[in-house]
Design an enzyme around this catalytic site. Structure first.
Site, PDB file in Angstrom:
ATOM      1  CE1 TYR A  66      -6.681   2.165  -4.683  1.00  0.00           C
ATOM      2  CE2 TYR A  66      -5.361   3.402  -6.453  1.00  0.00           C
ATOM      3  CZ  TYR A  66      -5.657   1.970  -5.861  1.00  0.00           C
ATOM      4  OH  TYR A  66      -5.201   0.783  -6.459  1.00  0.00           O
ATOM      5  N   GLY A 219       4.818  -7.111  -0.643  1.00  0.00           N
ATOM      6  CA  GLY A 219       4.580  -8.577  -0.653  1.00  0.00           C
ATOM      7  C   GLY A 219       3.307  -8.741   0.348  1.00  0.00           C
ATOM      8  CB  THR A 227       4.985  -6.784   7.551  1.00  0.00           C
ATOM      9  OG1 THR A 227       4.278  -7.585   6.709  1.00  0.00           O
ATOM     10  CG2 THR A 227       3.842  -5.429   7.509  1.00  0.00           C
TER      11      THR A 227
END
Length: 294
Positions: A66, A219, A227
């Protein structure tokens, strides 16, 4: 629902091996950059991490991969929170790697020690609380025994306290458990997940293994965030509780079992407070059934 005084303790607790954590935790993936790819503000996100701990978060999920050109999630955590409180549990992942140019690669079993040591250096620790083996492709990856066995050896050597698996199938869990204890499974999961994912979550609970969903809010949008438009059912139940659709999605995952841990990530202090407030939200059986049907 009000959120000003709600802390992560409201979500209840679960044990990762001998480590007790509040079920509402924090994911570090979004610390390093904004949604448009620009770098995050260092002081803002270190302040956000400290605020998360003040609000009772004692489970932080991170990884050495990350990072953005200017920020590393592990080093931000180190700067914000070291020396670490005894009750703080930091979970990380190995398997994927990224070079300085950002290109991805996948570790062979013999390279996992180097990834573990990189996490130790960045976090400034002499052991890692929980390390998840990230499976390369959930649908097609075969045996994980050699990789998981290498991590089990590092656990025996004292570099790792507990082990988990990520992006995995039920047969991966069974294979890993035959090698060493598994305290958690970290998989994509949320409202709209297929039936086999619901069954895997339930099976983890029956075995006393924590299930830690990621992308519970986003999701199919994954790293890009939400989105798709929320269903009418999600909007209806969220409105009834006076919360956002994102909060409702988190609450639904927590309702799936006492072994389910949430790790929503954000770089926004307001969203942090909203996410933590979800720990106090309780859905009725009728609302849960309505959302599952959706």
């Amino acid at each position: 629902m009000t959120s000003k005084t709600i802390t992560a303790e409201a979500s209840g607790t679960w044990r990762l091996g001998d480590l007790t954590v509040n079920r509402l935790g924090f994911g570090a993936m979004r610390l390093t950059h904004l949604a448009d790819g620009s770098p995050s503000d260092r002081e803002r996100v270190t302040g956000l991490l400290r605020r998360a701990v003040e609000l009772g978060v004692n489970h932080i999920d991170t990884a050495s991969f990350y990072f953005s050109p200017l920020r590393s999630a592990n080093e931000l955590i180190n700067r914000a929170l070291a020396p670490y409180a005894d009750e703080l549990v930091i979970t990380t992942k190995v398997g994927p790697g990224r070079g300085p140019d950002g290109d991805w690669w996948w570790a062979e079993p013999g390279q996992l020690r180097g990834q573990v040591e990189e996490n130790l250096r960045q976090l400034g620790r002499d052991h890692l609380d929980v390390v998840n083996l990230r499976v390369k492709r959930r649908e097609t990856t075969g045996s994980i025994a050699e990789h998981f066995g290498a991590l089990a050896e590092l656990r025996t050597a004292g570099l790792i306290r507990h082990l988990g698996i990520s992006n995995a199938r039920p047969d991966h869990l069974a294979e890993a458990q035959a090698i060493a204890p598994v305290v958690c499974v970290q998989n994509p999961y949320g409202i709209g997940s297929p039936a086999e994912d619901h069954a895997f979550l339930d099976a983890c609970g029956e075995q006393g293994v924590a299930f830690v969903p990621f992308y519970a809010i986003a999701g199919a949008g994954k790293e890009a965030g939400v989105t798709e438009e929320d269903s009418a059912e999600v909007r209806e139940v969220a409105k009834a509780h006076g919360v956002s659709s994102a909060q409702l999605r988190l609450a639904w995952t927590l309702s799936r079992g006492s072994h389910v841990l949430a790790i929503p990530g954000t770089g926004n202090p307001h969203h942090l407070v909203e996410n933590i407030a979800v720990g106090a939200l309780r859905l009725s059986p009728e609302e849960i059934a309505l959302l599952e049907a959706a």
